[in-house]
Design an enzyme around this catalytic site. Structure first.
Site, PDB file in Angstrom:
ATOM      1  N   ASP A 178       0.822  -1.220   0.000  1.00  0.00           N
ATOM      2  CA  ASP A 178       0.000   0.000   0.000  1.00  0.00           C
ATOM      3  C   ASP A 178       0.851   1.263   0.000  1.00  0.00           C
ATOM      4  O   ASP A 178       0.475   2.287   0.581  1.00  0.00           O
ATOM      5  CB  ASP A 178      -0.970   0.015   1.198  1.00  0.00           C
ATOM      6  CG  ASP A 178      -1.782  -1.261   1.265  1.00  0.00           C
ATOM      7  OD1 ASP A 178      -2.270  -1.687   0.215  1.00  0.00           O
ATOM      8  OD2 ASP A 178      -1.896  -1.849   2.363  1.00  0.00           O
TER       9      ASP A 178
ATOM     10  N   LYS B 185       2.099   1.981  -5.214  1.00  0.00           N
ATOM     11  CA  LYS B 185       2.795   1.435  -6.398  1.00  0.00           C
ATOM     12  C   LYS B 185       1.986   1.663  -7.674  1.00  0.00           C
ATOM     13  O   LYS B 185       2.557   1.969  -8.719  1.00  0.00           O
ATOM     14  CB  LYS B 185       3.026  -0.074  -6.227  1.00  0.00           C
ATOM     15  CG  LYS B 185       4.032  -0.417  -5.144  1.00  0.00           C
ATOM     16  CD  LYS B 185       4.211  -1.916  -4.997  1.00  0.00           C
ATOM     17  CE  LYS B 185       3.005  -2.633  -4.446  1.00  0.00           C
ATOM     18  NZ  LYS B 185       2.646  -2.300  -3.057  1.00  0.00           N
TER      19      LYS B 185
ATOM     20  N   GLY C 271      -4.297  -4.538  -4.337  1.00  0.00           N
ATOM     21  CA  GLY C 271      -5.261  -3.522  -4.765  1.00  0.00           C
ATOM     22  C   GLY C 271      -4.488  -2.289  -5.177  1.00  0.00           C
ATOM     23  O   GLY C 271      -4.002  -1.552  -4.335  1.00  0.00           O
ATOM     24  N   HIS C 272      -4.306  -2.111  -6.470  1.00  0.00           N
ATOM     25  CA  HIS C 272      -3.492  -0.994  -6.961  1.00  0.00           C
ATOM     26  C   HIS C 272      -4.422   0.110  -7.476  1.00  0.00           C
ATOM     27  O   HIS C 272      -5.171  -0.090  -8.419  1.00  0.00           O
ATOM     28  CB  HIS C 272      -2.542  -1.483  -8.064  1.00  0.00           C
ATOM     29  CG  HIS C 272      -1.515  -2.451  -7.545  1.00  0.00           C
ATOM     30  ND1 HIS C 272      -0.755  -3.251  -8.334  1.00  0.00           N
ATOM     31  CD2 HIS C 272      -1.122  -2.720  -6.278  1.00  0.00           C
ATOM     32  CE1 HIS C 272       0.059  -3.978  -7.594  1.00  0.00           C
ATOM     33  NE2 HIS C 272      -0.155  -3.683  -6.328  1.00  0.00           N
TER      34      HIS C 272
ATOM     35  N   GLN D 157       2.091  -6.185  -3.071  1.00  0.00           N
ATOM     36  CA  GLN D 157       2.400  -6.210  -1.631  1.00  0.00           C
ATOM     37  C   GLN D 157       3.696  -5.411  -1.364  1.00  0.00           C
ATOM     38  O   GLN D 157       3.918  -4.420  -2.015  1.00  0.00           O
ATOM     39  CB  GLN D 157       2.480  -7.643  -1.093  1.00  0.00           C
ATOM     40  CG  GLN D 157       1.119  -8.326  -0.998  1.00  0.00           C
ATOM     41  CD  GLN D 157       0.628  -8.912  -2.302  1.00  0.00           C
ATOM     42  OE1 GLN D 157       1.379  -9.577  -2.989  1.00  0.00           O
ATOM     43  NE2 GLN D 157      -0.616  -8.690  -2.647  1.00  0.00           N
TER      44      GLN D 157
HETATM   45  P1  IMP Z   1      -2.690 -12.912   2.019  1.00  0.00           P
HETATM   46  O1  IMP Z   1      -1.799 -12.325   0.986  1.00  0.00           O
HETATM   47  O2  IMP Z   1      -4.155 -12.721   1.717  1.00  0.00           O
HETATM   48  O3  IMP Z   1      -2.340 -14.330   2.333  1.00  0.00           O
HETATM   49  O4  IMP Z   1      -2.457 -12.087   3.385  1.00  0.00           O
HETATM   50  C1  IMP Z   1      -1.236 -12.174   4.115  1.00  0.00           C
HETATM   51  C2  IMP Z   1      -0.889 -10.840   4.738  1.00  0.00           C
HETATM   52  O5  IMP Z   1      -0.505  -9.926   3.707  1.00  0.00           O
HETATM   53  C3  IMP Z   1      -2.036 -10.170   5.483  1.00  0.00           C
HETATM   54  O6  IMP Z   1      -1.485  -9.449   6.583  1.00  0.00           O
HETATM   55  C4  IMP Z   1      -2.602  -9.190   4.470  1.00  0.00           C
HETATM   56  O7  IMP Z   1      -3.253  -8.105   5.092  1.00  0.00           O
HETATM   57  C5  IMP Z   1      -1.325  -8.755   3.765  1.00  0.00           C
HETATM   58  N1  IMP Z   1      -1.544  -8.309   2.389  1.00  0.00           N
HETATM   59  C6  IMP Z   1      -1.807  -9.086   1.314  1.00  0.00           C
HETATM   60  N2  IMP Z   1      -1.932  -8.337   0.209  1.00  0.00           N
HETATM   61  C7  IMP Z   1      -1.724  -7.073   0.589  1.00  0.00           C
HETATM   62  C8  IMP Z   1      -1.692  -5.833  -0.123  1.00  0.00           C
HETATM   63  O8  IMP Z   1      -1.871  -5.758  -1.344  1.00  0.00           O
HETATM   64  N3  IMP Z   1      -1.431  -4.723   0.625  1.00  0.00           N
HETATM   65  C9  IMP Z   1      -1.194  -4.783   1.966  1.00  0.00           C
HETATM   66  N4  IMP Z   1      -1.211  -5.910   2.664  1.00  0.00           N
HETATM   67  C10 IMP Z   1      -1.479  -7.052   1.979  1.00  0.00           C
END
Ligand code: IMP
Length: 433
Positions: free
Chosen positions: A13, A16, A40-41, A227
């Protein structure tokens, strides 16, 4: 011709999407190399806001070739929804869209396994996005995953699916006590996924071949990370991470391109820190200051809508990102959000059991116990949102940016101070020769 990888330098977040969109004006290809629709971009063009989850942010530049690389996990249901939503808004990217045949599929049972697993984890609950990302990568690593290319072979797809569904139903019932009436049906998933196969078949390709040939022709490629560094499965704050390689190295394995073909790595760094989900966060502010940051920065998840945890800038955490990604420069984003503060803090070291530490610790239990050591800087009056060059920054804002750059020891390539494309200053073009 330079190729560039863009990575998040914090916990995701960082903004990007905006920077990828900005730089794709100079490239022929944009490649997503890891993660899935957990990302989520957000990109704002004029009055319009686009939130992209799976399709690369380059899609909003006509003619740019967009690739979902082999390191991504694809939920075809989510992909089709995103494709339709873009088409409904007049974005016709499909003539330039490719999905790796080696990317892995997310199947409905992955979400079910994740939901049940999260329920039982207690203090090790990750707080995932609930999209089935972890279980899909777990299947990939366990060598029982189903790849996108398998959708093109209906018989093979049914055979592998049957084995997996039987195993997952057994697992869900015996391990998690899920009622047998909730068991997954091979036929239902098969029919649903054959529908996606028909829709996606024209785009499925050996994308490593396409991208390497493009590089051979001298075309420019931007590798778009999702991420962030501290969510990377290897380099992040394990186990509170996502399940993919979000750091720069992931661009190679996740797109089938060798490291000698990527020239630069740009880290996207937010002017403060946020995190979604569980896990250590040394500079977190659980008070009114954190709430002010959340409101001023609109810090609510683009995928799940969850409020993001907010805190001061952590130079220890970002210095680590400079190291593990080999960053050649940074884009500093969301500086305008700090307009609201009279004073700002930057964490430059941690204190752990009385000792000062300046390197980011590997052990999450240590990270949970560190105390941030802050230096305080004055805030500025007025807003930085309307500046045309860095020379227009109030002197306090300039000092804040300069101090961050000094602490990180890396070039400031881009400064961003608002959601619009024109609220950006490029100081060193990371794609220039
Ligand atoms: P997962 O990717 O759904 O398995 O989540 C694993 C961890 O990564 C959790 O703490 C999510 O909140 C975090 N996470 C996954 N995708 C994002 C992102 O795009 N932005 C911020 N945090 C993310």
């Amino acid at each position: 011709m330079p190729s560039l990888v863009i990575v998040g330098a914090q916990w995701g977040d960082e903004g990007k999407g905006k920077i990828v969109d900005l730089l794709t004006g100079q490239v022929e290809w944009v490649v997503r190399y890891q993660g899935g629709h957990n990302a989520g971009h957000t990109v704002v063009i004029g009055e319009e806001e686009f939130i992209l989850h799976l399709i690369p942010s380059g899609v909003l530049r006509p003619g740019v070739r967009c690739v979902i690389g082999n390191g991504v996990v694809v939920d075809p249901a989510a992909l089709v929804v995103e494709m339709d939503a873009l088409a409904a808004r007049g974005i016709d990217f499909t003539p330039h869209f490719h999905i790796s045949d080696r990317a892995h599929l997310i199947l409905p049972y992955h979400r079910a396994v994740e939901r049940e697993a999260e329920k039982t984890k207690g203090t090790r609950k990750i707080g995932t996005t609930g999209r089935g990302i972890g279980p899909a990568y777990a299947d990939k690593i366990a060598r029982v995953g189903i790849r996108v290319g398998t959708l093109l072979d209906a018989d093979l797809f049914r055979r592998v699916l049957t084995t997996n569904v039987e195993a997952m139903n057994y697992f869900l019932e015996r391990l998690y006590g899920v009622c047998p009436s909730e068991a997954f049906s091979v036929d239902a998933i098969y029919d649903e996924y054959m529908g996606y196969a028909a829709r996606l078949a024209p785009y499925i390709a050996d994308t490593s071949l396409l991208v390497n040939r493009a590089l051979d022709r001298g075309e420019r490629v931007l590798f778009e990370g999702a991420q962030g560094t501290h969510l990377d499965v290897d380099c992040g704050t394990y186990p509170f991470v996502t399940s993919s390689s979000a750091t720069a190295g992931g661009a190679c394995t996740g797109s089938g391109v060798g490291p000698t073909r990527i020239n630069r790595a740009l880290g996207i760094v937010k002017a403060y820190t946020t995190r979604v989900g569980s896990g250590p966060f040394p500079t977190e502010l659980t008070d009114q200051v954190g709430e002010t940051l959340r409101q001023a920065g609109g810090e609510f998840g683009a995928t799940t809508g969850r409020p993001r945890r907010c805190g001061w800038f952590d130079a220890v955490a970002v210095r680590y990102a400079v190291r593990v990604n080999g960053l050649s420069g940074i884009a500093l984003t969301k500086l305008d959000v700090l307009d609201v503060f009279d004073a700002l803090k930057i964490c430059n070291a941690y204190r752990y059991k009385g000792e000062l530490i300046t390197e980011f610790p590997s052990d999450p239990l240590v990270l949970e116990q560190v105390e941030p050591v802050y230096e305080e800087l004055p805030g500025w009056s007025g807003s930085v949102a309307g500046i045309a060059s860095v020379d227009d920054l109030p002197k306090e804002a300039r000092a804040y940016v300069d101090r961050i750059v000094e602490l990180l020891g890396v070039s400031l390539d881009v400064l961003s101070f608002g959601v619009r494309r024109d609220q950006t200053v490029v100081l060193n073009n990371p794609l220039a020769l």
